[in-house]
Design a protein around this motif. Sequence first.
Motif, PDB file in Angstrom:
ATOM      1  N   ARG A 151      15.315  14.875-114.198  1.00  0.00           N
ATOM      2  CA  ARG A 151      14.746  13.865-115.085  1.00  0.00           C
ATOM      3  C   ARG A 151      15.048  14.187-116.545  1.00  0.00           C
ATOM      4  O   ARG A 151      15.299  13.298-117.353  1.00  0.00           O
ATOM      5  CB  ARG A 151      13.247  13.813-114.858  1.00  0.00           C
ATOM      6  CG  ARG A 151      12.631  12.563-115.283  1.00  0.00           C
ATOM      7  CD  ARG A 151      11.202  12.521-114.856  1.00  0.00           C
ATOM      8  NE  ARG A 151      10.993  11.244-114.202  1.00  0.00           N
ATOM      9  CZ  ARG A 151       9.873  10.858-113.686  1.00  0.00           C
ATOM     10  NH1 ARG A 151       8.853  11.661-113.669  1.00  0.00           N
ATOM     11  NH2 ARG A 151       9.761   9.676-113.147  1.00  0.00           N
ATOM     12  N   LYS A 195      17.695  15.669-117.708  1.00  0.00           N
ATOM     13  CA  LYS A 195      19.092  15.312-117.965  1.00  0.00           C
ATOM     14  C   LYS A 195      19.232  13.814-118.222  1.00  0.00           C
ATOM     15  O   LYS A 195      19.968  13.390-119.100  1.00  0.00           O
ATOM     16  CB  LYS A 195      19.989  15.716-116.796  1.00  0.00           C
ATOM     17  CG  LYS A 195      20.289  17.168-116.715  1.00  0.00           C
ATOM     18  CD  LYS A 195      21.252  17.440-115.573  1.00  0.00           C
ATOM     19  CE  LYS A 195      21.555  18.906-115.474  1.00  0.00           C
ATOM     20  NZ  LYS A 195      22.509  19.190-114.401  1.00  0.00           N
ATOM     21  N   ILE A 196      18.517  13.028-117.458  1.00  0.00           N
ATOM     22  CA  ILE A 196      18.577  11.572-117.632  1.00  0.00           C
ATOM     23  C   ILE A 196      18.042  11.185-119.009  1.00  0.00           C
ATOM     24  O   ILE A 196      18.635  10.365-119.708  1.00  0.00           O
ATOM     25  CB  ILE A 196      17.805  10.859-116.504  1.00  0.00           C
ATOM     26  CG1 ILE A 196      18.539  11.064-115.181  1.00  0.00           C
ATOM     27  CG2 ILE A 196      17.646   9.369-116.806  1.00  0.00           C
ATOM     28  CD1 ILE A 196      17.787  10.557-113.970  1.00  0.00           C
ATOM     29  N   TYR A 197      16.940  11.789-119.422  1.00  0.00           N
ATOM     30  CA  TYR A 197      16.387  11.504-120.746  1.00  0.00           C
ATOM     31  C   TYR A 197      17.347  11.923-121.851  1.00  0.00           C
ATOM     32  O   TYR A 197      17.498  11.232-122.848  1.00  0.00           O
ATOM     33  CB  TYR A 197      15.039  12.196-120.937  1.00  0.00           C
ATOM     34  CG  TYR A 197      13.923  11.549-120.166  1.00  0.00           C
ATOM     35  CD1 TYR A 197      13.768  10.171-120.132  1.00  0.00           C
ATOM     36  CD2 TYR A 197      13.032  12.334-119.451  1.00  0.00           C
ATOM     37  CE1 TYR A 197      12.732   9.583-119.425  1.00  0.00           C
ATOM     38  CE2 TYR A 197      11.996  11.760-118.729  1.00  0.00           C
ATOM     39  CZ  TYR A 197      11.855  10.375-118.724  1.00  0.00           C
ATOM     40  OH  TYR A 197      10.845   9.796-118.019  1.00  0.00           O
TER      41      TYR A 197
END
Length: 103
Positions: free
Chosen positions: A2, A4-6
């Motif tokens: 999560r 990394k996605i942010y």
Amino acid sequence: MRRKIYFVLFFMMSLFIFPPLLAPTFHDSDSQKSAIRAELTERGHPYQSFIAYIEENGSDPEYGERFDVTWHDFDSATGMTPTIFYVKKNDKGYEVVSAGTGP
């Protein structure tokens, strides 16, 4: 995962948000190329001001230093993009005195 996605989302958003905000700070007309980039920003193209390719191409005694600029003006009514910029030094720094598509 999560996190990394942010991070990727923040990076992508910063590519769209920061150039228009930072362009006046970076392009302060203290050099010839900076004056051209400031002119592109004033014409309403802050993204192009960061990615335009600028190459010196001689000088003219009346107009000043000549530069060939590779960029695209998406808002042009005629479909022409100014590619030749003339820059002169004045008491406040450098200034674009003429821009056009050529002779």
